[in-house]
Design an enzyme around this catalytic site. Sequence first.
Site, mmCIF file in Angstrom:
data_model
loop_
_atom_site.group_PDB
_atom_site.id
_atom_site.type_symbol
_atom_site.label_atom_id
_atom_site.label_comp_id
_atom_site.label_asym_id
_atom_site.label_seq_id
_atom_site.Cartn_x
_atom_site.Cartn_y
_atom_site.Cartn_z
ATOM 1 N N TYR A 3 82.917 82.223 46.441
ATOM 2 C CA TYR A 3 82.134 81.029 46.078
ATOM 3 C C TYR A 3 80.780 80.873 46.758
ATOM 4 C CZ TYR A 3 86.473 79.712 43.797
ATOM 5 O OH TYR A 3 87.580 79.699 42.987
ATOM 6 N N PHE A 10 94.438 71.062 47.451
ATOM 7 C CA PHE A 10 94.423 70.334 46.171
ATOM 8 C C PHE A 10 94.167 71.318 45.041
ATOM 9 C CE2 PHE A 10 90.231 69.917 48.218
ATOM 10 C CZ PHE A 10 89.372 70.417 47.261
#
Length: 423
Positions: A124, A423
């Site tokens: 990322y 999450f």
Amino acid sequence: MAIRIKDVDRAARSAWHRAADLGFLRPPSPENEEFWRPVFSSRGHRLKGAFDGERCVGTLRSFPMEITVPGGGAVEADAITGVTVLPTHRRQGLLTRMMTTELTEAVARDQALAILISVEWPIYGRFGFGPATFSAEFDVDCARGGLRAEVVDWIDRAAGTVEIVDAEEYAKAAPEVHARFRARQVGAVERPEWRWQMMTGQRPHPVHKREGAFYVLHRDSSGRPTGALTYRIEDKENWIGGVPQVRLKVDDLIVGAERARDDAVAAAALWQYVTSVDWIGTVSTGGRSPDDPFPLLLEDARAARRVGGEDMLWLRVLDVPAALEARTYQAEGEVIIRVEDPQGHCNGSYHLEGGLDGATCTRTTQEPDITLPVDSLGTLYLGGESARRLQAAGRLAEEWTGAAARIDTLFNEARLPWSPDGF
Ligand SMILES: CC(C)(COP(=O)(O)OP(=O)(O)OC[C@H]1O[C@@H](n2cnc3c(N)ncnc32)[C@H](O)[C@@H]1OP(=O)(O)O)[C@@H](O)C(=O)NCCC(=O)NCCS
């Protein structure tokens, strides 16, 4: 046929789930889809897919999630998860297309930050994300003594209680502890309802099972819940020569007292509890903040041996003035920062004037004190990394000697940011 990136409607959800399961190397699971159905229908949830004809071959999910920033403010970030591309379609630029669309849409929604948890380091950074919180895991050898005598005295004097409760009672009390924990812990994110339900077995997750969990609450002397602990027992049959070697695996240990200064005693009481359960040879702490003081509570701090831990939350700044004005700074001061952003959202120079009470940040044409790529700004943002360290690694350039040190004086926090939740 050209592959299209599109928002996933209800009709395409099963195809999306199938692709996500396959991308995460799991056989497709209708139970998994069932678990997520109500969550995906909740406010702000968005599913993106890459479609090869009718077949979903890439997935990305996002939703709004609050994150605590230095000073205690909560910023609504674009939380990104469920990122996969099928092995048959990898390295054809599909993640790049999904992420580029997602970040552009987040900017249009006025979201100043995007956050995610990266399974592998190299994925990322190219999209402007930098590692912003880290975790450390310890194995505590219980045979090498428990807590220091004065810590035990301190816990006794505070006269709180530690009680094993059932999942239902835990589910009622723990969110209040978490709310206070999150307000004080930079880097902590919201715990949505589905996560509590998963943790307490109200809606067991078919993949991330929590069978056999124990629930414990710490209450202060007035009976208010101030600490919440869940753990499981591993290797229960592991007795060698009549000596038990059982492991206690902490899944979650958080504290949130009414007054910040009472957090430490609640934490000490819960560490005392886990390190003194009979039969337990080793307490496996799970991910803690790298500067968690708990080893210093022990008679022998080396009994807590670091066995793992890495980068946890990755953060991407999407709106520099909004992000930098949302946090406070450890000293009064000003600095001009030039940001380089390959995706173009944040390119430019910014004048930041900040202090303990807040900040103003505006675009400027003045010469910068430092120049850095936007992923390095993400790494610095929560105050857990040193600009001087980034400079030494070639991740930030000073325009004059000492500029990185000035950034550190402003940005660094006394305690490291930490995000215990996935999450
Ligand atoms: C990670 C994943 C989503 C990447 O998807 P993808 O469509 O292959 O990625 P892209 O083709 O857009 O790659 C863009 C660039 O990132 C690089 N890259 C992508 N994934 C990478 C990885 N895991 N490690 C190293 N580099 C990676 C590519 O090589 C490419 O580099 P280039 O532009 O220099 O050629 C995919 O490999 C995957 O599903 N992996 C398994 C599940 C997973 O890890 N998901 C991430 C959860 S956080």
